[in-house]
Design a protein around this motif. Sequence first.
Motif, mmCIF file in Angstrom:
data_model
loop_
_atom_site.group_PDB
_atom_site.id
_atom_site.type_symbol
_atom_site.label_atom_id
_atom_site.label_comp_id
_atom_site.label_asym_id
_atom_site.label_seq_id
_atom_site.Cartn_x
_atom_site.Cartn_y
_atom_site.Cartn_z
ATOM 1 N N TRP A 121 -14.994 -28.907 30.394
ATOM 2 C CA TRP A 121 -15.050 -30.255 30.963
ATOM 3 C C TRP A 121 -16.490 -30.633 31.294
ATOM 4 O O TRP A 121 -16.892 -31.789 31.126
ATOM 5 N N LEU A 122 -17.232 -29.668 31.786
ATOM 6 C CA LEU A 122 -18.607 -29.950 32.196
ATOM 7 C C LEU A 122 -19.520 -30.167 30.995
ATOM 8 O O LEU A 122 -20.433 -30.994 31.054
ATOM 9 N N LEU A 123 -19.273 -29.430 29.918
ATOM 10 C CA LEU A 123 -20.130 -29.527 28.745
ATOM 11 C C LEU A 123 -19.647 -30.579 27.744
ATOM 12 O O LEU A 123 -20.434 -31.336 27.203
ATOM 13 N N PHE A 124 -18.349 -30.580 27.507
ATOM 14 C CA PHE A 124 -17.770 -31.478 26.510
ATOM 15 C C PHE A 124 -16.428 -31.969 27.046
ATOM 16 O O PHE A 124 -15.533 -31.160 27.281
ATOM 17 N N ILE A 125 -16.247 -33.239 27.182
ATOM 18 C CA ILE A 125 -15.031 -33.780 27.780
ATOM 19 C C ILE A 125 -13.820 -33.568 26.872
ATOM 20 O O ILE A 125 -12.763 -33.145 27.337
#
Length: 131
Positions: A92-96
């Motif tokens: 979630w933090l890197l790629f939604i």
Amino acid sequence: MSDVIDANMSDKEKAESLKTVGWVSYILHLIVAIGAVIPGAQVGLALLLVALVIDLVKKGDAQGSWQASHFSWRIRSVLWAGILYVITIPLWLLFIVPGWIAWGLISIWFLYRIVRGMVAMNDSQPVGNTL
């Protein structure tokens, strides 16, 4: 002789009581699982924690019965889902999009486990021993 009859009635009442507790827990888990699968329908962590506490408290009462497998099944389902959600937080933090996909799959898996357990409970059978 009446002691034996009373003891049997007590066992039946205990079994029915545990089954009722099991259904309450499954319904709470089902509400959470459906909320996790449907975007925007999150009902919160509170219901899941209530169900988990119920399972942890009552698990000992079911020891030695077919219902014990249901308490363990629900507890393991919650713990594994929680672990998987935490492990996939970086997505979630890197790629939604990958995070959304991962959490969607975890939620569907959790919903499957709850429905599978409910089906076994309805048949008064243990859960988790067979596919």
